[in-house]
Design a protein around this motif. Structure first.
Motif, PDB file in Angstrom:
ATOM      1  N   VAL A  17      57.434 119.353 -16.816  1.00  0.00           N
ATOM      2  CA  VAL A  17      56.729 119.556 -15.546  1.00  0.00           C
ATOM      3  C   VAL A  17      55.875 118.325 -15.280  1.00  0.00           C
ATOM      4  O   VAL A  17      55.143 117.874 -16.157  1.00  0.00           O
ATOM      5  N   VAL A  25      54.788 119.157  -7.353  1.00  0.00           N
ATOM      6  CA  VAL A  25      55.146 119.587  -8.698  1.00  0.00           C
ATOM      7  C   VAL A  25      56.658 119.466  -8.851  1.00  0.00           C
ATOM      8  O   VAL A  25      57.416 120.012  -8.046  1.00  0.00           O
ATOM      9  N   TYR A  69      51.455 129.775  -4.582  1.00  0.00           N
ATOM     10  CA  TYR A  69      51.955 128.585  -5.275  1.00  0.00           C
ATOM     11  C   TYR A  69      52.179 128.839  -6.758  1.00  0.00           C
ATOM     12  O   TYR A  69      53.073 128.260  -7.361  1.00  0.00           O
ATOM     13  N   ILE A  73      55.872 128.121  -8.350  1.00  0.00           N
ATOM     14  CA  ILE A  73      56.048 127.265  -9.528  1.00  0.00           C
ATOM     15  C   ILE A  73      56.688 128.055 -10.669  1.00  0.00           C
ATOM     16  O   ILE A  73      57.569 127.553 -11.367  1.00  0.00           O
TER      17      ILE A  73
END
Length: 185
Positions: A17, A25, A69, A73
């Protein structure tokens, strides 16, 4: 605090990541690579195998985006590590499906066949067994894209409540209605 937003995301083995300066991201894993732009007000921290998201204030907008979010993610991390899979079933006499590369051909009782060109990120497979309803199996690492493709395919012939004919997800229960003859008593 948002119950969803404050939960840390565990990074599985083989997944990397990255968060760049523009708050984008990028998640890379064995199934592929996905990226998502995050609201610049929120801060994304990647440390010792966990991702955490924090918000600057308790404003209504910040609270809403905190959980959003975090979920986006998390879906990316799961997508690039294990992937997503949806199975759809064609219920109806003469309904057929066949897949050739990225083109799905559907025969749904119309006077013509329907051809759908799928995005390259989605893998499609069509199964037809004797005395069973045809199946369409869709796989992707992007949960949002997979959901959109499934919704598009389902919109061609939604399951109807009287006979149950149409395109439905495997395991989905269609609420059935009795016809006009049942209420005439």
């Amino acid at each position: 605090m948002s119950r969803i937003g404050k939960a840390p995301i565990e990074i599985p083995q083989g997944v990397t990541v990255k968060v760049d300066s523009n708050n984008v991201v990028t998640v890379k894993g064995p199934k592929g690579e996905l990226s998502q732009a995050v609201n610049p007000d929120l801060t994304v921290n990647v440390e010792d195998g966990h991702i955490s998201i924090s918000r600057p204030s308790d404003d209504r907008e910040h609270r809403a985006q905190h959980g959003l979010y975090r979920a986006l993610i998390h879906n990316m991390v799961v997508g690039v590590s294990t992937g997503y899979r949806k199975e759809m079933e064609l219920v109806g006499v003469g309904y057929r499906a066949s897949a050739t590369g990225q083109v799905l051909e559907l025969s749904l009782g119309f006077s013509h066949a329907i051809y759908i060109k799928l995005p390259p990120e989605v893998k499609v497979e069509a199964k037809s067994e004797r005395n069973k309803n045809p199946l369409i199996i869709l796989e992707s690492d992007d949960k949002q894209l997979l959901g959109q493709v499934c919704a598009k395919i389902r919109s061609l012939r939604k399951p109807e409540p009287y006979k149950g004919k149409g395109i439905k997800f495997v395991g989905e229960v269609i609420r059935r209605k009795s016809g006009k003859s049942a209420s005439a008593k």
